[in-house]
Design a protein around this motif. Structure first.
Motif, short mmCIF file in Angstrom:
data_model
loop_
_atom_site.label_atom_id
_atom_site.label_comp_id
_atom_site.label_asym_id
_atom_site.label_seq_id
_atom_site.Cartn_x
_atom_site.Cartn_y
_atom_site.Cartn_z
N ASP A 115 0.83 -1.21 0.00
CA ASP A 115 0.00 0.00 0.00
C ASP A 115 0.86 1.25 0.00
OD1 ASP A 115 -2.76 1.16 0.27
OD2 ASP A 115 -1.87 1.98 2.09
N ASN A 116 1.95 1.23 0.75
CA ASN A 116 2.84 2.39 0.80
C ASN A 116 3.60 2.61 -0.51
OD1 ASN A 116 2.20 3.12 3.45
ND2 ASN A 116 3.74 1.75 4.33
N LYS A 117 3.70 1.58 -1.34
CA LYS A 117 4.41 1.70 -2.61
C LYS A 117 3.55 2.30 -3.72
CE LYS A 117 7.18 -1.28 -4.27
NZ LYS A 117 7.71 -2.54 -4.86
N LEU A 118 2.23 2.38 -3.52
CA LEU A 118 1.35 2.88 -4.57
C LEU A 118 1.68 4.32 -4.94
CD1 LEU A 118 -2.16 1.50 -3.50
CD2 LEU A 118 -1.02 1.05 -5.68
N HIS A 119 1.63 4.59 -6.24
CA HIS A 119 1.78 5.97 -6.72
C HIS A 119 0.42 6.66 -6.60
CE1 HIS A 119 5.62 4.68 -8.36
NE2 HIS A 119 5.00 3.68 -8.97
N ARG A 120 0.41 7.84 -6.01
CA ARG A 120 -0.85 8.54 -5.76
C ARG A 120 -0.81 9.96 -6.32
NH1 ARG A 120 -0.37 5.20 -1.07
NH2 ARG A 120 -2.29 4.01 -0.69
N VAL A 121 -1.99 10.42 -6.79
CA VAL A 121 -2.17 11.79 -7.24
C VAL A 121 -3.48 12.32 -6.68
CG1 VAL A 121 -0.86 11.52 -9.40
CG2 VAL A 121 -3.32 11.04 -9.37
N ASP A 122 -3.61 13.62 -6.66
CA ASP A 122 -4.85 14.24 -6.19
C ASP A 122 -5.80 14.35 -7.38
OD1 ASP A 122 -6.78 15.52 -4.75
OD2 ASP A 122 -5.76 17.46 -4.70
N ALA A 123 -6.43 13.21 -7.74
CA ALA A 123 -7.28 13.16 -8.93
C ALA A 123 -8.72 13.57 -8.64
CB ALA A 123 -7.25 11.76 -9.54
N LEU A 124 -9.23 13.21 -7.48
CA LEU A 124 -10.65 13.41 -7.18
C LEU A 124 -10.82 14.55 -6.20
CD1 LEU A 124 -11.69 9.65 -6.90
CD2 LEU A 124 -11.62 11.12 -8.93
N ALA A 125 -10.36 15.71 -6.60
CA ALA A 125 -10.41 16.89 -5.74
C ALA A 125 -11.81 17.49 -5.71
CB ALA A 125 -9.41 17.93 -6.24
N SER A 126 -12.12 18.18 -4.61
CA SER A 126 -13.40 18.87 -4.48
C SER A 126 -13.40 20.14 -5.32
CB SER A 126 -13.67 19.21 -3.02
OG SER A 126 -13.78 18.05 -2.23
N TYR A 127 -14.57 20.55 -5.78
CA TYR A 127 -14.74 21.79 -6.53
C TYR A 127 -16.20 22.22 -6.42
CZ TYR A 127 -16.45 18.47 -10.04
OH TYR A 127 -17.13 17.47 -10.68
N ALA A 128 -16.45 23.47 -6.68
CA ALA A 128 -17.82 23.99 -6.60
C ALA A 128 -18.69 23.29 -7.63
CB ALA A 128 -17.81 25.50 -6.84
N GLY A 129 -19.83 22.78 -7.18
CA GLY A 129 -20.77 22.13 -8.09
C GLY A 129 -20.49 20.65 -8.31
N ARG A 130 -19.58 20.07 -7.53
CA ARG A 130 -19.29 18.65 -7.71
C ARG A 130 -20.52 17.82 -7.32
NH1 ARG A 130 -14.82 14.77 -4.64
NH2 ARG A 130 -14.88 13.11 -6.23
N PRO A 131 -20.83 16.75 -8.11
CA PRO A 131 -21.99 15.91 -7.77
C PRO A 131 -21.86 15.32 -6.37
CG PRO A 131 -21.19 15.39 -9.97
CD PRO A 131 -20.18 16.31 -9.36
#
Length: 358
Positions: free
Chosen positions: A69-85
């Motif tokens: 789990d610690n080896k996984l590459h991660r990005v901030d893909a699912l960020a919050s924004y105004a109007g998000r479902p």
């Protein structure tokens, strides 16, 4: 006559234990102790050893989970924004296959027939949706679907990744579908090939011979155990009458076959297959910052059966400023409306024809 007496020298001394009686010794010689009978002390030792083994296995498994789990590459893909479902029924993954060559050597590029293109674009965009009830779904979003990309106007949807990476693509997909994405997974050319090789090839049957030099693909009609290079060529080729619309069918079917192989007893119960596959998966995949290895396990298990597969409905092709494009139609909205409501998709909106994989 008085009862016969044992000789005095054979009688045990007064107060001696019974087993000191020579008569008992004779009995023991005639009937030796059972050599297979376990003493209480031996049972206790075996129990302690078994407990230690179990604890070691549990600790090792937990340690392995957190290590990978610690080896996984991660990005901030699912960020919050105004109007998000808001949250929608079920669980939805956005799965992205990119044409990134960043980690490939020239030898790898030659072997995989990837060319030398720069940058990173999305060759594959899929949703894996697990509804509240019923079978999971693999939904292809054609890369030529003409949509609104926030902050960039209307373009083919695969341009979103090029404009703003995973975050902008995820936001574009959420705005198109009205679904809130729960997880994100991304894999490049080299990573995909490595996954297939790690799992030990995937058996695929095709209903036609395929020859596409651009994808490095040459396969005869019939069944094949595809290695990573062959599998990559199969999911990349557009050498069909309907080009990308048939390619996405192959991509969905291959993904399901890959997950079936990865979760089969031959892999799960074989550490020489399982460990390389898990290691290859964590090295090859990029996930959202909140995703974990157990989320990936859940994804694999969901896809190992017989998921429903389909292409996003559209209103047909039209020429735009981006060239030939597929237009969003009322059927597109109707399709995603069912998913947002947690309802089954009518057969009239399911499209799974074409491709070469049987």
């Amino acid at each position: 006559m008085p009862p016969q007496q044992h000789p005095q020298h054979l009688a045990p001394p007064v107060g001696a234990p019974a087993h000191a009686d020579p008569r008992h010794a004779a009995d023991r010689r005639r009937f030796p102790a059972n050599p297979f009978r376990r003493s209480p002390g031996r049972k206790l030792r075996l129990g302690r050893i078994a407990l230690v083994v179990v604890i070691a296995l549990v600790v090792g498994t937990i340690g392995g989970v957190f290590y990978f789990d610690n080896k996984l590459h991660r990005v901030d893909a699912l960020a919050s924004y105004a109007g998000r479902p808001g949250p929608t029924p079920g669980t939805t993954w956005l799965i992205v296959g990119t044409d990134s060559r960043a980690d490939l050597s020239q030898a790898d590029k030659d072997r995989l027939a990837t060319g030398d293109g720069d940058g990173s674009r999305t060759d594959t965009i899929m949703l894996v949706h697990k509804p509240p009830s019923g079978s999971p779904m693999i939904i292809s979003i054609p890369r030529d679907l003409y949509v609104e990309i926030p902050g960039n106007g209307q373009h083919k949807i695969n341009a979103a990744f090029n404009f703003g990476g995973p975050k902008l693509l995820a936001r574009t997909v959420e705005q198109l579908t009205g679904l809130r994405l729960d997880h994100y997974g991304e894999v490049g050319f080299g990573g995909f090939a490595d996954l297939v090789d790690a799992v030990g090839d995937v058996n695929i049957c095709i209903d036609q011979s395929l020859n596409d030099p651009k994808a490095g693909l040459r396969l005869k009609k019939g069944c094949h155990d595809l290695n990573g290079t062959q599998a990559l060529g199969l999911v990349r080729t557009r050498a069909f009458p309907n080009a990308d619309l048939e390619r996405v069918v192959n991509q969905r079917k291959f993904l399901s076959a890959l997950m079936s192989k990865a979760t089969s007893p031959g892999v799960v119960l074989n550490p020489f297959r399982l460990v390389p596959f898990v290691n290859g998966a964590v090295d090859s995949l990029t996930v959202d910052k909140n995703d974990h290895i157990w989320n990936l396990v859940g994804l694999a298990v969901a896809l190992r059966g017989d998921p429903t597969t389909t292409t996003t409905p559209n209103a047909g092709s039209q020429y735009t400023g981006d060239g030939d494009s597929l237009m969003v139609g009322s059927n597109t909205e109707e399709f995603f409306g069912y998913l947002r409501a947690g309802k089954p998709i009518p057969d009239s909106l399911i499209e799974n024809n074409g491709g070469a994989i049987e």
